[in-house]
Every structure is written in structure tokens, then in C-alpha cells.
Design a protein around this motif. Sequence first.
Motif, short mmCIF file in Angstrom:
data_model
loop_
_atom_site.label_atom_id
_atom_site.label_comp_id
_atom_site.label_asym_id
_atom_site.label_seq_id
_atom_site.Cartn_x
_atom_site.Cartn_y
_atom_site.Cartn_z
N ALA A 56 0.83 -1.21 0.00
CA ALA A 56 0.00 0.00 0.00
C ALA A 56 0.86 1.25 0.00
O ALA A 56 1.96 1.27 0.57
CB ALA A 56 -0.91 -0.01 1.22
N PHE A 57 0.36 2.31 -0.61
CA PHE A 57 1.08 3.58 -0.62
C PHE A 57 1.35 4.07 0.80
O PHE A 57 2.45 4.51 1.12
CB PHE A 57 0.28 4.63 -1.39
CG PHE A 57 0.75 6.04 -1.15
CD1 PHE A 57 1.96 6.48 -1.66
CD2 PHE A 57 0.00 6.93 -0.37
CE1 PHE A 57 2.42 7.77 -1.42
CE2 PHE A 57 0.45 8.21 -0.11
CZ PHE A 57 1.67 8.63 -0.64
N VAL A 70 -8.34 4.44 0.74
CA VAL A 70 -8.86 3.96 -0.54
C VAL A 70 -8.84 2.44 -0.48
O VAL A 70 -7.80 1.83 -0.19
CB VAL A 70 -8.02 4.46 -1.73
CG1 VAL A 70 -8.54 3.85 -3.04
CG2 VAL A 70 -8.05 5.98 -1.81
N LEU A 71 -9.97 1.82 -0.76
CA LEU A 71 -10.12 0.37 -0.69
C LEU A 71 -10.74 -0.12 -1.99
O LEU A 71 -11.72 0.44 -2.47
CB LEU A 71 -10.98 0.00 0.51
CG LEU A 71 -11.21 -1.48 0.81
CD1 LEU A 71 -11.41 -1.67 2.32
CD2 LEU A 71 -12.44 -2.02 0.09
N LYS A 72 -10.17 -1.17 -2.56
CA LYS A 72 -10.71 -1.77 -3.78
C LYS A 72 -11.25 -3.16 -3.49
O LYS A 72 -10.57 -3.98 -2.86
CB LYS A 72 -9.63 -1.85 -4.87
CG LYS A 72 -10.12 -2.51 -6.16
CD LYS A 72 -9.02 -2.59 -7.22
CE LYS A 72 -9.49 -3.29 -8.48
NZ LYS A 72 -8.43 -3.38 -9.52
N LEU A 73 -12.46 -3.42 -3.97
CA LEU A 73 -13.06 -4.74 -3.90
C LEU A 73 -13.14 -5.30 -5.32
O LEU A 73 -13.54 -4.60 -6.25
CB LEU A 73 -14.47 -4.67 -3.32
CG LEU A 73 -14.62 -4.22 -1.87
CD1 LEU A 73 -16.10 -4.08 -1.52
CD2 LEU A 73 -13.96 -5.21 -0.92
N THR A 113 -5.30 1.19 1.20
CA THR A 113 -4.23 2.10 1.60
C THR A 113 -4.82 3.31 2.30
O THR A 113 -5.96 3.71 2.03
CB THR A 113 -3.41 2.57 0.38
OG1 THR A 113 -2.32 3.40 0.83
CG2 THR A 113 -4.25 3.38 -0.60
N PHE A 114 -4.06 3.87 3.23
CA PHE A 114 -4.45 5.13 3.85
C PHE A 114 -3.90 6.29 3.03
O PHE A 114 -3.00 6.13 2.20
CB PHE A 114 -3.93 5.19 5.29
CG PHE A 114 -4.64 4.24 6.21
CD1 PHE A 114 -5.89 4.54 6.71
CD2 PHE A 114 -4.07 3.02 6.55
CE1 PHE A 114 -6.56 3.66 7.54
CE2 PHE A 114 -4.72 2.13 7.38
CZ PHE A 114 -5.98 2.45 7.87
N GLY A 149 -2.88 0.92 -6.08
CA GLY A 149 -2.88 1.62 -4.79
C GLY A 149 -1.52 1.79 -4.16
O GLY A 149 -1.42 2.17 -2.99
N SER A 150 -0.45 1.56 -4.92
CA SER A 150 0.89 1.61 -4.35
C SER A 150 1.60 2.94 -4.56
O SER A 150 2.58 3.22 -3.85
CB SER A 150 1.75 0.49 -4.95
OG SER A 150 1.97 0.72 -6.33
N THR A 151 1.14 3.74 -5.51
CA THR A 151 1.88 4.94 -5.90
C THR A 151 0.96 6.15 -5.97
O THR A 151 -0.15 6.06 -6.53
CB THR A 151 2.55 4.74 -7.28
OG1 THR A 151 3.35 3.56 -7.24
CG2 THR A 151 3.42 5.94 -7.64
N LEU A 152 1.42 7.26 -5.43
CA LEU A 152 0.70 8.52 -5.54
C LEU A 152 1.16 9.22 -6.81
O LEU A 152 2.30 9.66 -6.92
CB LEU A 152 0.99 9.39 -4.31
CG LEU A 152 0.12 10.62 -4.10
CD1 LEU A 152 -1.34 10.22 -3.88
CD2 LEU A 152 0.63 11.44 -2.91
N LEU A 153 0.28 9.31 -7.80
CA LEU A 153 0.64 9.88 -9.10
C LEU A 153 0.60 11.40 -9.08
O LEU A 153 1.43 12.05 -9.72
CB LEU A 153 -0.29 9.32 -10.18
CG LEU A 153 -0.27 7.80 -10.32
CD1 LEU A 153 -1.25 7.35 -11.39
CD2 LEU A 153 1.15 7.31 -10.64
#
Length: 322
Positions: free
Chosen positions: A176-177, A188-191, A201-202, A280-284
Amino acid sequence: MKLLFPAPSLLIVLSAWAELVSPLGMSASTLPSPHIFVPLGMQSNVDLVADSAGNFYAAGTSKSHVLVAKVDPNGKILYSKSFGGSGVDRPLAIAVDARGSSYIVGVTTSLDFPIVNASQTTGTMFCAKLSPDGSTIVYSILLGTGEADAVAVDSGGSAYVTGIASSSGLASTPGAFQPTSHGPDAYVLKLGPDGKVVFTTFLGGNGACNAGPSCFGLAGSIGDSDEGRAIAVDPAGNIYVAGVTNAADFPVTPGAFETKFPNPSGASPNGFISKLSPDGSTLLYSTYLGTASGEYLNTLMLNSSGEALVAGNTYSTSFPTT
């Protein structure tokens, strides 16, 4: 990143009669024409979304339960579905996919809230998916403890949820970011289409609301707060979140429109807009949007060029304009 304002366009706002007409002292004859009023029996927490055919999907609270209704363009109710537990169940947002399935998120106090095709059975935040005809709960999951304020869905049927929570009530996923929260933070949560968690990720910083009027979000929280209030996803799977923060160190990216918090004391919160990678790993990109007087961003949509359009409220006479 740049600040954009769209060309003038027609905006249609629909609301429950009790929420729109009664407080304004309006009668039906004074409202713009044409108009259609459809009594849905929802007392509060009404959210509304439309599909490509012009049907409307409404989610609200009725007799302490979730009530979801689909209405055609002529005002005919196509279905009405109620569900919930023995406590109070409050839907806060609804989204619909291309097949007509609806996704509802919100908060509940029900210890017996209906869980369908899910292993997560505790918490206060829920996400439920209804079949296109509204007859069946495809899945219903408790996400954890916090508040689920907004939901979006992609073309594959994955749902994206944002709101406010902390690490004590919501678990992040590897990669997670932002793995941990700084008190109550946006998330942000993805299902996936099956209702299983893909990532969480928070998104937040160390705020300074000092138990003052900018301490929003989770009931009883007096620390820092960042809250996601709107979410969208583009065709490539990139995720856009808008909301409000009082953190002077909220994560922003170099070259963003506004990289410094206008009011470091935390007396007034500001809006934020962030874009995350599909996993959800990177803040663009991420930026503040506001002034020292305080702003809240509550609505977000994307245009065909992938630009984010946001709306909210400001308490300033010097809000940035173009």
C-alpha cells in the motif's frame, strides 16, 4: 497538474422532498419545470446516481434500514429493496455499473447486518452489491471500523471505496502507498467483482485540529483528520480521490497546483485531490485546494480527457479562480 473550470453546463439536482422543499419553504409550483416527484419513503441520507439509459438509483434510510430504489426516466419505480439489521443502517453513497448492478456503501450499528458471500463480519462500514433487478444481494461485506463515504465502480465490476478510518479499525494490504494511518485518515479500498478486498491504503498526514471545529470525521475523534468524500476511476484503473484535510503534511507531489497547507494551525480544513495508481501503491499526483478560510471538496467526476472536476464549498472570498 492544473486548475480547470468546465464550460457552463446544465446541472440537474434531485433530492428528497423533505430535504429540498420543506426547509426552503418552497411549493411544487415554484420549482423549475419540467419536474417529476417520486415518493420513495426515504427519510434521510439520500444519494442518487443515473445510468446511461437515464434510470435513477437512489439509496437512503427508511425505518433505520437501507432502502435502494430504481426509477425510470418517467418516474416509474422499477424496484425497491430494503435490507439491514437490528440497529441503524445508513447508506452514504451509491454507484451503478454498466450492467445495472448497484453498489451501496455506508455505516451501520447493526451487529447482525446481513453478510453475503463475504468473510469479513465485523465493523461499522459496509459495501453491498445488488443484482440489476434489485432482487438479490450479490455480496455484502463489513469493511472495518470507520466511515464509508463514497464509492465508484469500474467496467469490470470492481468497487472503489473511500471515507475515513484508522489503522486500529481498518487493515491495509502489503504494498500500500501508506500502510498506517496518522490518527483518522482518508483511505482507498478496492473490492474485486466477487467482493473480496484487493487492496487498502491510507491517505493522510499529521493534522493539528486540536479538538477544534476542524475535527471532523469519526465520532469522538479529537486528533488529526483526513477524509475522502468522493472517488472516481478512469478506464486505465487510476483512482482519483477528493476530500478534506487539516494536515500540514498531507502527501502532495512536486509541481502540484498547491503544495503548501494554507493554514498550518489546523483551525480550518482544506480540500485535497489525489490520484493513485491502479494497484494503490503509488501517488501519481496530489494537491491541496483551498485557502486559510477553509474548504471542503465533496464531489468528483472525470471528463473524457482524464481531467478531474471537483465541487465543494468554500468560506473564502479569495478562492483561486481562473
